[in-house]
Write an enzyme that holds these catalytic residues in place. Structure first.
Site, PDB file in Angstrom:
ATOM      1  N   SER A  17      23.514  10.862 -56.271  1.00 30.01           N
ATOM      2  CA  SER A  17      24.163  11.602 -55.178  1.00 30.01           C
ATOM      3  C   SER A  17      25.288  10.789 -54.541  1.00 30.01           C
ATOM      4  O   SER A  17      25.974  11.281 -53.640  1.00 30.01           O
ATOM      5  CB  SER A  17      23.124  11.985 -54.118  1.00 30.01           C
ATOM      6  OG  SER A  17      22.603  10.822 -53.486  1.00 30.01           O
ATOM      7  N   ASP A  87      20.644  -2.044 -50.229  1.00 31.67           N
ATOM      8  CA  ASP A  87      20.631  -0.928 -51.171  1.00 31.67           C
ATOM      9  C   ASP A  87      19.188  -0.662 -51.612  1.00 31.67           C
ATOM     10  O   ASP A  87      18.356  -1.556 -51.570  1.00 31.67           O
ATOM     11  CB  ASP A  87      21.507  -1.279 -52.379  1.00 31.67           C
ATOM     12  CG  ASP A  87      21.780  -0.073 -53.269  1.00 31.67           C
ATOM     13  OD1 ASP A  87      21.743   1.069 -52.764  1.00 31.67           O
ATOM     14  OD2 ASP A  87      22.050  -0.275 -54.471  1.00 31.67           O
ATOM     15  N   GLU A  88      18.911   0.534 -52.034  1.00 28.23           N
ATOM     16  CA  GLU A  88      17.581   0.915 -52.543  1.00 28.23           C
ATOM     17  C   GLU A  88      16.479   0.462 -51.581  1.00 28.23           C
ATOM     18  O   GLU A  88      15.485  -0.156 -51.986  1.00 28.23           O
ATOM     19  CB  GLU A  88      17.339   0.312 -53.940  1.00 28.23           C
ATOM     20  CG  GLU A  88      18.390   0.674 -54.973  1.00 28.23           C
ATOM     21  CD  GLU A  88      18.338   2.128 -55.466  1.00 28.23           C
ATOM     22  OE1 GLU A  88      17.485   2.908 -54.975  1.00 28.23           O
ATOM     23  OE2 GLU A  88      19.177   2.486 -56.304  1.00 28.23           O
ATOM     24  N   VAL A  89      16.649   0.783 -50.325  1.00 30.35           N
ATOM     25  CA  VAL A  89      15.743   0.270 -49.294  1.00 30.35           C
ATOM     26  C   VAL A  89      14.309   0.761 -49.511  1.00 30.35           C
ATOM     27  O   VAL A  89      13.358   0.109 -49.064  1.00 30.35           O
ATOM     28  CB  VAL A  89      16.278   0.624 -47.875  1.00 30.35           C
ATOM     29  CG1 VAL A  89      16.184   2.106 -47.580  1.00 30.35           C
ATOM     30  CG2 VAL A  89      15.567  -0.198 -46.796  1.00 30.35           C
ATOM     31  N   CYS A 150      21.833  24.399 -62.694  1.00 32.01           N
ATOM     32  CA  CYS A 150      22.601  25.545 -62.199  1.00 32.01           C
ATOM     33  C   CYS A 150      23.892  25.157 -61.471  1.00 32.01           C
ATOM     34  O   CYS A 150      24.691  26.032 -61.140  1.00 32.01           O
ATOM     35  CB  CYS A 150      21.738  26.419 -61.293  1.00 32.01           C
ATOM     36  SG  CYS A 150      21.504  25.734 -59.652  1.00 32.01           S
ATOM     37  N   VAL A 168       9.525   4.331 -61.246  1.00 33.08           N
ATOM     38  CA  VAL A 168       9.972   4.054 -62.603  1.00 33.08           C
ATOM     39  C   VAL A 168      11.484   3.926 -62.513  1.00 33.08           C
ATOM     40  O   VAL A 168      12.173   4.883 -62.165  1.00 33.08           O
ATOM     41  CB  VAL A 168       9.576   5.179 -63.588  1.00 33.08           C
ATOM     42  CG1 VAL A 168      10.208   4.948 -64.938  1.00 33.08           C
ATOM     43  CG2 VAL A 168       8.056   5.275 -63.716  1.00 33.08           C
ATOM     44  N   ILE A 169      11.969   2.700 -62.755  1.00 32.65           N
ATOM     45  CA  ILE A 169      13.400   2.466 -62.635  1.00 32.65           C
ATOM     46  C   ILE A 169      14.093   3.125 -63.810  1.00 32.65           C
ATOM     47  O   ILE A 169      13.707   2.924 -64.953  1.00 32.65           O
ATOM     48  CB  ILE A 169      13.691   0.949 -62.646  1.00 32.65           C
ATOM     49  CG1 ILE A 169      12.915   0.224 -61.559  1.00 32.65           C
ATOM     50  CG2 ILE A 169      15.179   0.681 -62.552  1.00 32.65           C
ATOM     51  CD1 ILE A 169      13.393   0.440 -60.162  1.00 32.65           C
ATOM     52  N   CYS A 179      18.198  21.246 -57.987  1.00 29.63           N
ATOM     53  CA  CYS A 179      18.060  21.930 -56.694  1.00 29.63           C
ATOM     54  C   CYS A 179      16.586  22.336 -56.532  1.00 29.63           C
ATOM     55  O   CYS A 179      15.805  22.237 -57.475  1.00 29.63           O
ATOM     56  CB  CYS A 179      18.987  23.145 -56.618  1.00 29.63           C
ATOM     57  SG  CYS A 179      18.455  24.513 -57.665  1.00 29.63           S
TER      58      CYS A 179
HETATM   59 ZN   LIG Z   1      19.554  24.412 -59.686  1.00 27.01          ZN
END
Ligand SMILES: [Zn+2]
Length: 188
Positions: A17, A87-89, A150, A168-169, A179
């Site tokens: 994201s 980062d990645e807290v 979608c 799991v990295i 979504c």
């Molecule tokens: Zn979707």
């Protein structure tokens, strides 16, 4: 940006994201503005070379690898930064009270803290530390990947493999952003 003293900035959302890219952009802007910055990342994130925060877009930021919040406090005692980025807290070690307490102390001292972390695991359960920190943020940004099915805004990092452990990295081999509607269809 010279007004940023003792602010808590949180970038959250699913994988892919742009959370880490946003953290990196913040740190670079603070650097340009003359702030003394330091970035940390939990050592559990073994995807990329040590001492680097790498985004999925392959940009990088130098980072200090740590196991827990105590190591961050120790490091900052000697370094006296104006801005601390983590980062990645959600992977940071230490109990939640200790992490929240330490971050509050940084903020009270006028240190700005920039965090990036996942809001939820692959099942939709909140990561406790992110859940605790979100309400006390000065600035909270929820980022969205694009749903792989979608094309609408994604909501969760869906794990494509059968692994059941919480952490799991991985990257696109293991996870895809979905979504809510596509996720619910996928787990039916
Ligand atoms: Zn979707």
């Amino acid at each position: 940006m010279h007004q940023y003293k003792g602010k808590l900035i949180i970038h959250t959302g699913s994988m892919f994201s742009g959370k880490t890219s946003s953290l990196e952009k913040d740190v670079k802007r603070f650097n340009i503005a003359g702030y003394k910055t330091v970035a940390f990342k939990p050592s559990v994130d073994t995807r990329y070379p040590k001492s680097e925060i790498r985004t999925h877009d392959n940009t990088t930021l130098n980072a200090v690898m740590v196991n827990n919040i105590i190591e961050i406090c120790e490091y900052c005692k000697g370094y006296n930064p104006d801005v601390i980025a983590i980062d990645e807290v959600q992977f940071l070690g230490g109990n939640i009270q200790d992490i929240v307490g330490a971050i509050n102390k940084f903020l009270e001292k006028g240190i700005t803290v920039v965090l990036a972390g996942l809001d939820m695991d692959f099942t939709g359960q909140a990561f406790e530390i992110v859940k605790e920190l979100m309400p006390i943020a000065d600035y909270l940004y929820k980022h969205h990947a694009v749903c792989a099915k979608c094309g609408t805004d994604a909501w969760i990092s869906h794990r494509k493999t059968k692994a059941q452990e919480r952490i799991v990295i991985g990257a696109t081999d293991e996870y895809e952003p979905l979504c809510r509607k596509c996720f619910l269809e996928e787990i039916k």
